[in-house]
Every structure is written in C-alpha cells, then in structure tokens.
Design an enzyme around this catalytic site. Sequence first.
Site, short mmCIF file in Angstrom:
data_model
loop_
_atom_site.label_atom_id
_atom_site.label_comp_id
_atom_site.label_asym_id
_atom_site.label_seq_id
_atom_site.Cartn_x
_atom_site.Cartn_y
_atom_site.Cartn_z
CG HIS A 27 -1.95 -1.13 1.13
ND1 HIS A 27 -2.57 -1.65 2.24
CD2 HIS A 27 -2.40 -1.86 0.07
CE1 HIS A 27 -3.38 -2.63 1.86
NE2 HIS A 27 -3.29 -2.78 0.55
CG ASN A 65 -4.77 -10.37 15.55
OD1 ASN A 65 -5.12 -9.71 16.53
ND2 ASN A 65 -5.06 -10.03 14.30
CB ALA A 106 -8.57 -9.78 18.48
C1 BV8 Z 1 -8.42 -2.37 -5.14
C2 BV8 Z 1 -2.97 3.02 2.44
C3 BV8 Z 1 -8.99 -2.69 -7.41
C4 BV8 Z 1 -3.71 4.32 2.62
C5 BV8 Z 1 -4.71 1.31 2.66
C6 BV8 Z 1 -16.02 -1.51 -3.25
C7 BV8 Z 1 -15.56 -0.65 -4.24
C8 BV8 Z 1 -14.23 -0.60 -4.60
C9 BV8 Z 1 -13.31 -1.41 -3.97
C10 BV8 Z 1 -13.78 -2.25 -2.98
C11 BV8 Z 1 -15.11 -2.33 -2.63
N1 BV8 Z 1 -15.25 -3.26 -1.66
C12 BV8 Z 1 -14.02 -3.79 -1.38
C13 BV8 Z 1 -13.15 -3.19 -2.18
C14 BV8 Z 1 -11.75 -3.43 -2.22
C15 BV8 Z 1 -11.07 -2.44 -1.25
C16 BV8 Z 1 -11.27 -2.98 0.15
O1 BV8 Z 1 -10.66 -3.97 0.51
N2 BV8 Z 1 -12.13 -2.32 0.96
C17 BV8 Z 1 -12.36 -2.80 2.32
C18 BV8 Z 1 -12.61 -1.60 3.24
C19 BV8 Z 1 -13.53 -3.76 2.29
N3 BV8 Z 1 -9.69 -2.47 -1.62
C20 BV8 Z 1 -9.22 -1.53 -2.44
O2 BV8 Z 1 -9.84 -0.58 -2.84
C21 BV8 Z 1 -7.78 -1.79 -2.89
N4 BV8 Z 1 -7.69 -1.61 -4.30
O3 BV8 Z 1 -9.19 -3.23 -4.77
O4 BV8 Z 1 -8.15 -2.05 -6.45
C22 BV8 Z 1 -10.13 -1.74 -7.68
C23 BV8 Z 1 -9.89 -0.62 -8.45
C24 BV8 Z 1 -10.94 0.23 -8.74
C25 BV8 Z 1 -12.23 -0.01 -8.22
C26 BV8 Z 1 -12.44 -1.14 -7.42
C27 BV8 Z 1 -11.38 -2.01 -7.13
C28 BV8 Z 1 -6.84 -0.82 -2.21
C29 BV8 Z 1 -6.79 -1.11 -0.73
C30 BV8 Z 1 -5.66 -0.29 -0.08
C31 BV8 Z 1 -6.22 0.83 0.77
N5 BV8 Z 1 -5.10 1.53 1.43
N6 BV8 Z 1 -3.64 1.95 3.18
C32 BV8 Z 1 -3.57 4.88 4.02
O5 BV8 Z 1 -3.04 4.20 4.92
O6 BV8 Z 1 -3.98 6.05 4.20
S1 BV8 Z 1 -5.52 0.18 3.60
C33 BV8 Z 1 -5.11 0.44 5.23
O7 BV8 Z 1 -6.13 -0.14 6.02
C34 BV8 Z 1 -3.86 -0.26 5.67
O8 BV8 Z 1 -2.86 -0.19 4.73
C35 BV8 Z 1 -4.33 -1.66 5.93
O9 BV8 Z 1 -4.25 -2.43 4.78
C36 BV8 Z 1 -5.77 -1.47 6.27
C37 BV8 Z 1 -5.99 -1.72 7.74
O10 BV8 Z 1 -6.04 -3.11 7.85
P1 BV8 Z 1 -5.13 -3.85 8.91
O11 BV8 Z 1 -3.71 -3.63 8.59
O12 BV8 Z 1 -5.60 -5.24 8.98
O13 BV8 Z 1 -5.41 -3.08 10.24
P2 BV8 Z 1 -6.71 -3.17 11.16
O14 BV8 Z 1 -6.70 -1.97 12.02
O15 BV8 Z 1 -7.91 -3.48 10.33
O16 BV8 Z 1 -6.42 -4.47 12.06
C38 BV8 Z 1 -5.33 -4.44 12.98
C39 BV8 Z 1 -5.19 -5.86 13.50
O17 BV8 Z 1 -4.06 -5.89 14.38
C40 BV8 Z 1 -6.38 -6.32 14.32
O18 BV8 Z 1 -6.71 -7.64 13.93
C41 BV8 Z 1 -5.86 -6.32 15.76
O19 BV8 Z 1 -6.45 -7.33 16.54
C42 BV8 Z 1 -4.39 -6.58 15.55
N7 BV8 Z 1 -3.51 -6.06 16.60
C43 BV8 Z 1 -3.69 -4.99 17.41
N8 BV8 Z 1 -2.59 -4.82 18.18
C44 BV8 Z 1 -1.71 -5.79 17.84
C45 BV8 Z 1 -2.29 -6.58 16.82
N9 BV8 Z 1 -1.65 -7.63 16.27
C46 BV8 Z 1 -0.41 -7.91 16.73
N10 BV8 Z 1 0.22 -7.19 17.69
C47 BV8 Z 1 -0.40 -6.14 18.26
N11 BV8 Z 1 0.22 -5.42 19.23
#
Ligand code: BV8
Length: 257
Positions: free
Chosen positions: A128, A226, A228
């Site tokens: 990303h 993780n 959770a």
């Molecule tokens: C794409 C950069 C093709 C920016 C990020 C409808 C329309 C269009 C697209 C979509 C749609 N529905 C779905 C999609 C696809 C979409 C998507 O996935 N949406 C989600 C919300 C459903 N994806 C995209 O759009 C991707 N591109 O598909 O292109 C396309 C093209 C055109 C049209 C359609 C499709 C692009 C996705 C990239 C987005 N950019 N980041 C920025 O940061 O500002 S995503 C960003 O959020 C992060 O990079 C990361 O990936 C994400 C967060 O997720 P996690 O890393 O998992 O973090 P989270 O907080 O969720 O979880 C943390 C975890 O850690 C928890 O489980 C917790 O328990 C655990 N934890 C906590 N503490 C600890 C721990 N673990 C270990 N140790 C600890 N101490």
Amino acid sequence: MRTSCVTADDALPLALVDYLQKAERIAVLTGAGMSAESGVPTFREAQTGLWERYDPLELATPEAFERDPQLVWDWYQWRRELVERSVPNAGHLALAELQKRIPGFTLITQNVDGLHELAGSEEVLELHGNICRSICSRTRQRINPEWLARHCGQSPIPSPHHPQGLVRPDVVWFRESLDSYTLQRAIEAAADCQLMLVIGTSGLVHPAASIPMLAVERNALMIEVNPAASELSRHARWRLDGSAATWLPRLVAALRS
Ligand code: BV8
C-alpha cells in the site's frame, strides 16, 4: 483443519517449532497491528482531535483528494508526524533477524509506515505504498524530499512534474489498484511458501487479505499472531494469542534452540 490457540502463558507447540525450524520458504504478511507497539495507530484508531469527525475510509480515496486536496494532504502530514515519532518494536526487529536466518523469506506489508525497513528488513513488499514518500498526482513520479521541504508552505502544492499535477502521498488509496509488480511478487511468494506468517491484520482489506489464502490453498501452514481473532484466523493452524512484540522474538528464539 483445526486452529489451535496458543496463549502467552503456553510454551510454543513442539510441532510448530519443528515446522518453523524445517521451513526453507516463509512468507509474512503484516498489518497495522505490527506497528501498534511502536505507537503508530491504525488509521481507524488515529481519528482523534480535528480528525475525529472524518471517516478514514472516505479520506483515503482519490475522490477525497480531488474534492479537497488540502484536507487530505493535511491529514497525511498529521499521520506522517505520528510515524516520524515512532520506532521499530521488538516484533519488527525479530522479523529482520528471521530474514537473515531463512534464505527463502519474503516480507509483505500492508503498512505504510516504513518501520520494517527501519528495523533492517530488506526487499520489503509495501503493498500500500509508503506515507513518507510523495508523488505527482498525474505522472506518479516521486517528489524529491528536499524540493518538497522548500515548497511545503503552499496549499495545495503544485507538482513539479505536471502543470495540472498536485503533490500527493505515495500510498494506495481505496479504489486504486496496487502496483502490479509488487502484488505479483507477493502472490508468488505466498504461493511458493511452506509457512505463511500473518501478523497484526484484521484481514478485511483486499486484495492483501487474500494473499495468505494462496499459501493455505497450496498446503502451506499458516501461523497467525494477533491478540484477537481475525477474518483469517480460521485458516491458521496456530493462532498465537498476543502481540507481535511478544511472540515474534519467541519464534526467533525457538529457531536458535
Ligand atoms: C483495489 C494506504 C482494485 C492508505 C490502505 C467496493 C468498491 C471498490 C473497492 C472495494 C469495494 N469493496 C471492497 C473493495 C476493495 C477495497 C477494500 O478492501 N475495501 C475494504 C474496506 C472492504 N480495496 C481496495 O480498494 C484496494 N484496491 O481493490 O483495487 C479496484 C480498483 C478500482 C475499483 C475497485 C477495485 C486498495 C486497498 C488499499 C487501501 N489503502 N492503506 C492509508 O493508509 O492512508 S488500507 C489500510 O487499512 C492499511 O494499509 C491496511 O491495509 C488497512 C488496515 O487493515 P489492517 O492492517 O488489517 O489493520 P486493522 O486496524 O484493520 O487491524 C489491525 C489488527 O491488528 C487487528 O486484527 C488487531 O487485533 C491486531 N492487533 C492490534 N494490536 C496488535 C495486533 N496484532 C499484533 N500485535 C499487536 N500489538
């Protein structure tokens, strides 16, 4: 396949240690939880103060930048300051050491904070992008940081590479495609690995979250770290219940034994 949950009070299962010691090709996918102990909030948690009333899923989009480039740029500048105050944690350092020990090791990250490289990991696949880099919104050419420092006062900052371009963060926004070369290398590493380590991700964002499945579908074992359960937990052979900074040094210690 049954998932065994291992708590921090438990010893590492012997079968896990044996598998880890024998693995020659390991792929790792990290998410925001990897950087939690470095003080980098996930962008969902980061919404405090001025940013509390904004939805990050809406801000991290090309449409938001098109609509209000200054607002989006200010949000990233605020997050950059959070990242610049953070340092790699014991989990980042453990992964850097793991890479030195395993010849076939590939680190894939969803994180944009650059902490894996700072910890010494090499050839990190940043799915990303990286929040500390800036690019032209039209040509996607990288913006020289020294040039940017001299022009940061303008709002929004016109790009030096294109008359209609603006300076934007070098990250992949929602509804933007990932860099195809980076994604392909991540897919190949997952498809070829014997062990898939999934650390600190909820498994909600695609296509990143589907990468570990390529490993599992080819009979690689998945270990999740993780505190959770996540969308991927049910595919893990073991879920190490706890934080990256707790478990990853323990995995490295098990390799040394
Ligand atoms: C794409 C950069 C093709 C920016 C990020 C409808 C329309 C269009 C697209 C979509 C749609 N529905 C779905 C999609 C696809 C979409 C998507 O996935 N949406 C989600 C919300 C459903 N994806 C995209 O759009 C991707 N591109 O598909 O292109 C396309 C093209 C055109 C049209 C359609 C499709 C692009 C996705 C990239 C987005 N950019 N980041 C920025 O940061 O500002 S995503 C960003 O959020 C992060 O990079 C990361 O990936 C994400 C967060 O997720 P996690 O890393 O998992 O973090 P989270 O907080 O969720 O979880 C943390 C975890 O850690 C928890 O489980 C917790 O328990 C655990 N934890 C906590 N503490 C600890 C721990 N673990 C270990 N140790 C600890 N101490």
